[in-house]
Design a protein around this motif. Structure first.
Motif, mmCIF file in Angstrom:
data_model
loop_
_atom_site.group_PDB
_atom_site.id
_atom_site.type_symbol
_atom_site.label_atom_id
_atom_site.label_comp_id
_atom_site.label_asym_id
_atom_site.label_seq_id
_atom_site.Cartn_x
_atom_site.Cartn_y
_atom_site.Cartn_z
ATOM 1 N N ARG A 109 0.854 -1.189 0.000
ATOM 2 C CA ARG A 109 0.000 0.000 0.000
ATOM 3 C C ARG A 109 0.892 1.241 0.000
ATOM 4 O O ARG A 109 1.724 1.429 0.887
ATOM 5 N N MET A 110 0.698 2.083 -1.004
ATOM 6 C CA MET A 110 1.542 3.256 -1.170
ATOM 7 C C MET A 110 0.653 4.486 -1.330
ATOM 8 O O MET A 110 -0.546 4.380 -1.561
ATOM 9 N N ARG A 111 1.285 5.645 -1.209
ATOM 10 C CA ARG A 111 0.512 6.871 -1.354
ATOM 11 C C ARG A 111 1.272 7.899 -2.190
ATOM 12 O O ARG A 111 2.502 7.983 -2.161
ATOM 13 N N CYS A 112 0.490 8.644 -2.960
ATOM 14 C CA CYS A 112 0.997 9.800 -3.678
ATOM 15 C C CYS A 112 0.394 11.002 -2.967
ATOM 16 O O CYS A 112 -0.834 11.136 -2.903
ATOM 17 N N ALA A 113 1.239 11.839 -2.380
ATOM 18 C CA ALA A 113 0.745 12.888 -1.486
ATOM 19 C C ALA A 113 1.115 14.278 -1.998
ATOM 20 O O ALA A 113 2.033 14.921 -1.476
ATOM 21 N N PRO A 114 0.428 14.767 -3.030
ATOM 22 C CA PRO A 114 0.770 16.082 -3.585
ATOM 23 C C PRO A 114 0.267 17.232 -2.736
ATOM 24 O O PRO A 114 -0.739 17.121 -2.030
ATOM 25 N N VAL A 130 6.241 5.824 -10.509
ATOM 26 C CA VAL A 130 6.893 4.756 -9.756
ATOM 27 C C VAL A 130 5.903 3.978 -8.903
ATOM 28 O O VAL A 130 5.861 2.743 -8.937
ATOM 29 N N ILE A 131 5.050 4.687 -8.137
ATOM 30 C CA ILE A 131 4.142 3.941 -7.269
ATOM 31 C C ILE A 131 3.065 3.241 -8.087
ATOM 32 O O ILE A 131 2.606 2.158 -7.710
ATOM 33 N N GLY A 132 2.673 3.823 -9.214
ATOM 34 C CA GLY A 132 1.711 3.142 -10.081
ATOM 35 C C GLY A 132 2.297 1.884 -10.689
ATOM 36 O O GLY A 132 1.616 0.857 -10.814
ATOM 37 N N THR A 133 3.573 1.951 -11.058
ATOM 38 C CA THR A 133 4.247 0.765 -11.609
ATOM 39 C C THR A 133 4.404 -0.303 -10.535
ATOM 40 O O THR A 133 4.215 -1.498 -10.795
ATOM 41 N N TYR A 134 4.733 0.113 -9.318
ATOM 42 C CA TYR A 134 4.836 -0.853 -8.219
ATOM 43 C C TYR A 134 3.472 -1.490 -7.916
ATOM 44 O O TYR A 134 3.384 -2.672 -7.602
ATOM 45 N N ARG A 135 2.415 -0.687 -7.984
ATOM 46 C CA ARG A 135 1.090 -1.266 -7.741
ATOM 47 C C ARG A 135 0.814 -2.397 -8.729
ATOM 48 O O ARG A 135 0.311 -3.465 -8.361
ATOM 49 N N GLU A 136 1.151 -2.171 -9.992
ATOM 50 C CA GLU A 136 0.927 -3.191 -11.005
ATOM 51 C C GLU A 136 1.840 -4.393 -10.774
ATOM 52 O O GLU A 136 1.424 -5.546 -10.960
ATOM 53 N N LEU A 137 3.066 -4.127 -10.358
ATOM 54 C CA LEU A 137 4.027 -5.203 -10.160
ATOM 55 C C LEU A 137 3.620 -6.125 -9.019
ATOM 56 O O LEU A 137 3.778 -7.349 -9.101
ATOM 57 N N GLY A 302 -2.897 2.753 6.418
ATOM 58 C CA GLY A 302 -2.256 1.449 6.258
ATOM 59 C C GLY A 302 -1.134 1.414 5.247
ATOM 60 O O GLY A 302 -0.893 0.386 4.604
ATOM 61 N N ILE A 303 -0.425 2.539 5.099
ATOM 62 C CA ILE A 303 0.670 2.609 4.135
ATOM 63 C C ILE A 303 1.802 1.678 4.568
ATOM 64 O O ILE A 303 2.245 1.708 5.725
ATOM 65 N N THR A 304 2.271 0.852 3.632
ATOM 66 C CA THR A 304 3.374 -0.079 3.931
ATOM 67 C C THR A 304 4.710 0.426 3.408
ATOM 68 O O THR A 304 5.756 0.037 3.932
ATOM 69 N N HIS A 305 4.680 1.248 2.364
ATOM 70 C CA HIS A 305 5.918 1.726 1.749
ATOM 71 C C HIS A 305 5.775 3.201 1.394
ATOM 72 O O HIS A 305 4.792 3.603 0.765
ATOM 73 N N ILE A 306 6.774 3.979 1.808
ATOM 74 C CA ILE A 306 6.808 5.407 1.509
ATOM 75 C C ILE A 306 8.016 5.683 0.630
ATOM 76 O O ILE A 306 9.126 5.231 0.922
ATOM 77 N N ILE A 307 7.782 6.429 -0.457
ATOM 78 C CA ILE A 307 8.892 6.906 -1.285
ATOM 79 C C ILE A 307 8.891 8.420 -1.192
ATOM 80 O O ILE A 307 7.872 9.068 -1.418
ATOM 81 N N ARG A 308 10.036 8.978 -0.832
ATOM 82 C CA ARG A 308 10.124 10.440 -0.694
ATOM 83 C C ARG A 308 11.538 10.887 -1.019
ATOM 84 O O ARG A 308 12.481 10.081 -1.075
ATOM 85 N N GLY A 309 11.710 12.177 -1.222
ATOM 86 C CA GLY A 309 13.015 12.738 -1.558
ATOM 87 C C GLY A 309 14.017 12.592 -0.437
ATOM 88 O O GLY A 309 13.660 12.570 0.753
ATOM 89 N N ILE A 310 15.273 12.494 -0.809
ATOM 90 C CA ILE A 310 16.335 12.301 0.179
ATOM 91 C C ILE A 310 16.437 13.511 1.110
ATOM 92 O O ILE A 310 16.935 13.394 2.248
#
Length: 572
Positions: A109-114, A130-137, A302-310
């Motif tokens: 479960r991922m989130r895009c938080a604009p 990226v998160i859309g591709t991971y959702r499909e994967l 219930g987010i399991t993975h967060i992707i964010r800038g360094i």
């Protein structure tokens, strides 16, 4: 060679020919088959003179099969080898590295938080790609959460909420669920109260300057040991709007001597005097900081993975303090570097773009000079081309460069086959015709698809050429789809010569339009508008059609009118 050995050679040759054809998605090659065949079968080597002839016959039979029949046959002969190829293909096709801990999650479960302070620029596309591709994967789930709890510094734009969802759809994705943070303030207040009860928060009326001095010295704020009852009372007053901006904040207790001063007793809530632009949230004055709001939402959603800038590494560290108070497990985090996009003179920043639009220096978010998704869409670039290029950057912590040429190459692969060819002459020079040329030209609609036929272009008494294509005196040119002409006495004299003069390399092929029946057209580009004339057939298309102006590039027809059409330039 006896029959048994010959049968063995044929059997092994067929297997290797099938492997070669399927792996490379092309016809098998005798030379490519011979190496592994002889390497795997030393007994064949003493018959090296006879084997190639047998292999040649087998390869010919394999090449007569389509790819599906080849796979079916190899599955019968060598299912393990076929499985290995398919596994390699799947690995090669995967643009992104495996998500850490994904196999242990019931659902990724991922989130895009604009922040909805404007439509997306190109850099924003990386996250949904990226998160859309991971959702499909992983057959997972992702949401869009509008983090709009800053009504002042990054003030939300009411039109941006829908604009961002449109940009997401353009990229090829649809969120499983959508949240708006400014609808959830009561949830954040409830968790702040729970945090106060846990001894993890206190109200502070220090000035920013005074607290900064204490923090940098590793000394506690004098308000740090207030009783929970007092903190609750003052936090309620914050919610009720009894304080002005800067007068009172709610801080999370961390480690006042932490080696990183940025993590020491950070602000969770502050007062904002500027009303939120959304009517539903306009009465609130006590607003959560992003680190608190986002951390609470990630847990509850219930987010399991967060992707964010360094650059947001400290955010994860702050949020972990809150998670520890509530005994929550923090999600997996991936930090990536910034993406830099070439080809633009305009800074890739929502606030900067808004300033340029407000000042009239850009016509809008879809101006071809703007590095925005709206601009790319209007230019005829498909979202899929952007998504593939962004996902291909991976998730490295290093800063990465994205060349627009990569997006253009992806888009060319998507649109080339279906894009008709047409002529457009920029700032043309009119030249009369002589020598009785054909009354109508018939260039191909598409050079790779003869079945689509030709387009009819009326010739008339004169044509318009681009100035650089005008030949020298007595030189010849080939007007594409019409024939060979020699420039004599300020006219183009039809010579009637065959296409062989082009094949021999003696004559250049140029595009053109009829002087009388061509259509005035403005070509909008990243460098500015270009005026010119297009062949009359462009009027047969609907607005939104993508075609290729020969020798110029792909364009999207934006406005199709006889007295003045407009096209947006996509790329070469």
């Amino acid at each position: 060679m006896d029959e048994d050995l010959r049968a063995a050679v044929e059997r092994e040759a067929e297997k290797h020919a099938l492997l070669n054809a399927i792996k490379h998605e092309s016809d098998a090659n005798v030379g490519a088959v011979m190496g592994p065949l002889m390497g795997d079968n030393p007994a064949f080597r003493e018959h090296a003179d006879a084997v190639p002839g047998i292999v040649g016959g087998v390869v010919a039979r394999v090449n007569d099969l389509d790819q599906e029949a080849r796979r079916d046959r190899l599955e019968t002969l060598a299912p393990d080898e076929l499985a290995e190829i398919e596994a390699e293909d799947e690995e090669d096709d995967q643009l992104l590295p495996d998500l850490p801990g994904a196999e242990d999650a019931d659902e990724v479960r991922m989130r895009c938080a604009p922040n909805p302070n404007g439509p997306w620029h190109i850099g924003h596309a990386r996250m949904p790609a990226v998160i859309g591709t991971y959702r499909e994967l992983y057959d997972g789930w992702f949401c869009v959460r509008f983090d709009d709890t800053d009504p002042e510094t990054k003030r939300p734009d009411l039109e941006a909420y829908d604009a961002i969802l449109e940009d997401l759809e353009y990229l090829g994705f649809e969120a499983d669920e959508t949240f708006v943070a400014s609808d959830r303030l009561e949830i954040y207040y409830d968790h702040a109260r729970d945090l106060i009860d846990a001894g993890g928060a206190y109200t502070c009326s220090c000035s920013g300057e005074d607290f900064s001095e204490l923090k940098n010295a590793g000394e506690p704020c004098p308000h740090r040991d207030k009783s929970p009852a007092t903190v609750h009372e003052e936090f309620k007053a914050m919610i009720d709007g009894e304080y002005e901006s800067g007068e009172m904040v709610l801080r999370v207790k961390t480690d006042i001597e932490h080696k990183n001063p940025a993590l020491r007793d950070f602000v969770a809530f502050r007062m904002v005097d500027t009303p939120h632009p959304r009517e539903e949230a306009s009465e609130y004055r006590c607003w959560p900081m992003l680190d608190f709001q986002s951390g609470i939402d990630d847990q509850l959603i219930g987010i399991t993975h967060i992707i964010r800038g360094i650059d947001l590494q400290d955010s994860a560290k702050r949020q972990r303090f809150v998670y520890d108070y509530f005994d929550w497990e923090y999600p997996e985090v991936i930090h990536w570097g910034h993406v830099q996009v070439d080809a633009y003179d305009v800074k890739m920043s929502t606030s900067t773009l808004k300033e340029l639009i407000d000042a009239g220096e850009l016509d809008g978010w879809d101006d071809p000079r703007a590095p925005t998704l709206k601009s790319l869409r209007r230019r005829g670039i498909r979202g899929e081309a952007i998504t593939e290029a962004m996902a291909g950057l991976g998730t490295s912590t290093s800063d990465v460069d994205l060349a627009m040429s990569a997006i253009y190459a992806n888009n060319r692969d998507l649109i080339d086959d279906e894009s008709d060819r047409r002529f457009f002459v920029r700032d043309g020079v009119e030249v009369g015709l002589a020598g009785s040329p054909p009354e109508q030209a018939a260039p191909e609609l598409h050079p790779d698809h003869e079945d689509r036929g030709t387009r009819a272009i009326p010739v008339g008494d004169a044509v318009a050429l681009e100035e650089d294509d005008l030949p020298g005196r007595e030189e010849r040119i080939w007007l594409k789809g019409l024939g060979c002409f020699q420039y004599t006495r300020d006219v183009l004299q039809y010579t009637g010569e065959s296409i062989d003069v082009v094949r021999d390399g003696d004559v250049d092929v140029v595009h053109w339009v009829p002087a009388d029946e061509s259509v005035p057209l403005t070509l909008r580009t990243m460098e500015g508008d270009v005026e010119g004339r297009a062949e009359p057939g462009v009027l047969d298309y609907d607005a939104g059609t993508v075609c290729q102006f020969e020798r110029i590039g792909f364009v999207r027809l934006d406005q199709v009118e006889e007295d003045g059409s407009v096209a947006y330039y996509a790329h070469p």
